[in-house]
Design a protein around this motif. Structure first.
Motif, PDB file in Angstrom:
ATOM      1  N   GLN A 174       3.499  -3.527  -0.079  1.00  0.00           N
ATOM      2  CA  GLN A 174       2.720  -4.678   0.379  1.00  0.00           C
ATOM      3  C   GLN A 174       1.356  -4.183   0.857  1.00  0.00           C
ATOM      4  N   GLY A 175       0.345  -4.908   0.485  1.00  0.00           N
ATOM      5  CA  GLY A 175      -1.000  -4.488   0.858  1.00  0.00           C
ATOM      6  C   GLY A 175      -1.399  -3.226   0.107  1.00  0.00           C
ATOM      7  N   THR A 176      -2.636  -2.921   0.123  1.00  0.00           N
ATOM      8  CA  THR A 176      -3.151  -1.690  -0.489  1.00  0.00           C
ATOM      9  C   THR A 176      -4.121  -1.030   0.485  1.00  0.00           C
ATOM     10  N   GLU A 177      -5.233  -1.696   0.720  1.00  0.00           N
ATOM     11  CA  GLU A 177      -6.229  -1.206   1.653  1.00  0.00           C
ATOM     12  C   GLU A 177      -5.642  -1.053   3.058  1.00  0.00           C
ATOM     13  N   GLU A 178      -4.743  -1.966   3.435  1.00  0.00           N
ATOM     14  CA  GLU A 178      -4.199  -1.967   4.792  1.00  0.00           C
ATOM     15  C   GLU A 178      -3.414  -0.701   5.095  1.00  0.00           C
ATOM     16  N   LEU A 183       3.357 -12.201   9.566  1.00  0.00           N
ATOM     17  CA  LEU A 183       2.084 -11.712  10.090  1.00  0.00           C
ATOM     18  C   LEU A 183       1.183 -11.306   8.924  1.00  0.00           C
ATOM     19  N   PRO A 184      -0.134 -11.276   9.128  1.00  0.00           N
ATOM     20  CA  PRO A 184      -1.024 -10.692   8.113  1.00  0.00           C
ATOM     21  C   PRO A 184      -0.605  -9.250   7.831  1.00  0.00           C
ATOM     22  N   LYS A 205     -10.927 -10.825   5.416  1.00  0.00           N
ATOM     23  CA  LYS A 205      -9.664 -10.695   4.681  1.00  0.00           C
ATOM     24  C   LYS A 205      -8.554 -11.333   5.505  1.00  0.00           C
ATOM     25  N   ARG A 206      -7.859 -12.273   4.913  1.00  0.00           N
ATOM     26  CA  ARG A 206      -6.749 -12.910   5.619  1.00  0.00           C
ATOM     27  C   ARG A 206      -5.601 -11.934   5.858  1.00  0.00           C
ATOM     28  N   THR A 207      -5.538 -10.865   5.067  1.00  0.00           N
ATOM     29  CA  THR A 207      -4.514  -9.837   5.295  1.00  0.00           C
ATOM     30  C   THR A 207      -4.889  -8.892   6.429  1.00  0.00           C
ATOM     31  N   SER A 267     -12.004  -7.209  11.932  1.00  0.00           N
ATOM     32  CA  SER A 267     -10.663  -7.062  11.366  1.00  0.00           C
ATOM     33  C   SER A 267      -9.736  -6.477  12.409  1.00  0.00           C
ATOM     34  N   SER A 268      -8.440  -6.645  12.195  1.00  0.00           N
ATOM     35  CA  SER A 268      -7.456  -6.059  13.107  1.00  0.00           C
ATOM     36  C   SER A 268      -7.444  -4.544  12.988  1.00  0.00           C
TER      37      SER A 268
END
Length: 333
Positions: free
Chosen positions: A82-86, A130-131, A187-189, A203-204
């Protein structure tokens, strides 16, 4: 038909191309290839591939104590996809967290235990509440501590969240006025964050990186210090460039934030930036960053002094000065 396809083809060509929910369904519905081909060991290979792809090897890991329950490795494999950049950004955070001694006494990697995942991640839906960036932090935040306080992500009854003693809120994209600096690239993620009413982060992940350097930097034995300070004024073009210019990852990480008094439309907003030049790459053991604030530039480092004062800065903190210089940053004095 399935039995006529060699098992290595199933493993290497067919299963490898399937999304994990489909892999789980195939295991449950096909007697031919179910438990004989789609095994925990196969998913461990997939996990290792994800760890390498996200540069998380030796930072995050699974409990490799045999036997490995299939449901456990399936959950780990799923969240890693899930996610890439995150995940990549979280790798930076974990490296800094280790330098600032927020990680367990036995060090890295942070092991995603079967017990915790089974209790807190009973389904895919639980992860996506959660994002992505916050859901990923939640997987390992409970393993981090600052001065004896857990840094687990905890929801509050009023819609806010807590990490340690810090409370924050997510700022939806729709709340940002047109033309707001943080609307571009939102980014919503990895949503914008409001902290302590006055402070806004794009961003978080920026919020987490800033918290390490601002609030969680005084763990025993860290010994962070200022090795460079220059008050050059907000009108100096060097200050403006450092505050606003794009910085590529090979040089450093720009962590932006602003003080707006809690008003997204405020006309007197003040922007700040930390430029992390060391501590986020593989094998780096020194954290060094510049703080660009109120017309001044500071260089902070965890590097022990390599010489006695009054030696030149380049001799006192050679690794930090070298990293700052590589990023195109010279002493403004």
């Amino acid at each position: 038909m399935a039995s006529s396809v060699p098992s290595e083809v199933w493993r290497g060509r067919v299963v490898a191309c399937l999304q994990l929910p489909d892999v789980a369904s195939l295991r449950n519905t096909s007697r031919t290839i179910g438990t004989s081909i789609i095994t925990a060991a196969l998913l461990v290979e997939r996990i290792d591939g994800s760890l390498a792809r996200h540069s998380l090897t030796a930072l995050i890991d699974i409990d490799r104590t045999a036997p490995l329950p299939f449901t456990y490795v399936l959950r780990v494999a799923y969240v890693l996809e899930q996610g890439t950049e995150e995940w990549r950004l979280m790798g930076w955070f974990i490296r800094l967290a280790a330098i600032y001694r927020l990680t367990p006494a036995n060090g890295l990697p942070l092991v995603l235990s079967a017990q915790w995942l089974m209790a807190h991640l009973p389904s895919r839906t639980a992860f996506h509440q959660l994002p992505d960036a916050m859901a990923i932090y939640r997987l390992h935040g409970h393993m981090l501590t600052y001065q004896g306080t857990s840094l687990a992500l905890q929801p509050d009854d009023n819609g806010a969240y807590w990490i340690g003693n810090e409370s924050f809120r997510m700022v939806p994209f729709g709340d940002l006025p047109g033309g707001h600096r943080y609307a571009d690239g939102y980014k919503r993620t990895d949503p914008a964050i409001r902290w302590v009413d006055d402070w806004l982060f794009p961003s978080s992940s920026a919020y987490l990186l800033d918290m390490v350097l601002r609030r969680w930097r005084c763990e025993e034995g860290v010994n962070e210090m200022i090795v460079l300070y220059a008050d050059i004024g907000r009108g100096d073009p060097r200050y403006g460039r450092l505050l606003t210019s794009a910085i590529t990852e090979d040089l450093g990480i720009a962590v932006d934030y602003r003080r707006d008094g809690g008003n997204l439309n405020a006309a007197d907003q003040t922007d700040y930036r930390r430029v992390i030049v060391s501590g986020f790459r593989r094998n780096e053991t020194v954290a060094a960053y510049l703080w660009v604030a109120d017309g001044s530039i500071y260089l902070y480092t965890t590097e022990p002094s390599a010489a006695d004062a009054p030696a030149p800065i380049a001799q006192l903190s050679p690794e930090s000065i070298c990293a700052a210089s590589a990023a195109g940053i010279r002493s403004p004095a």
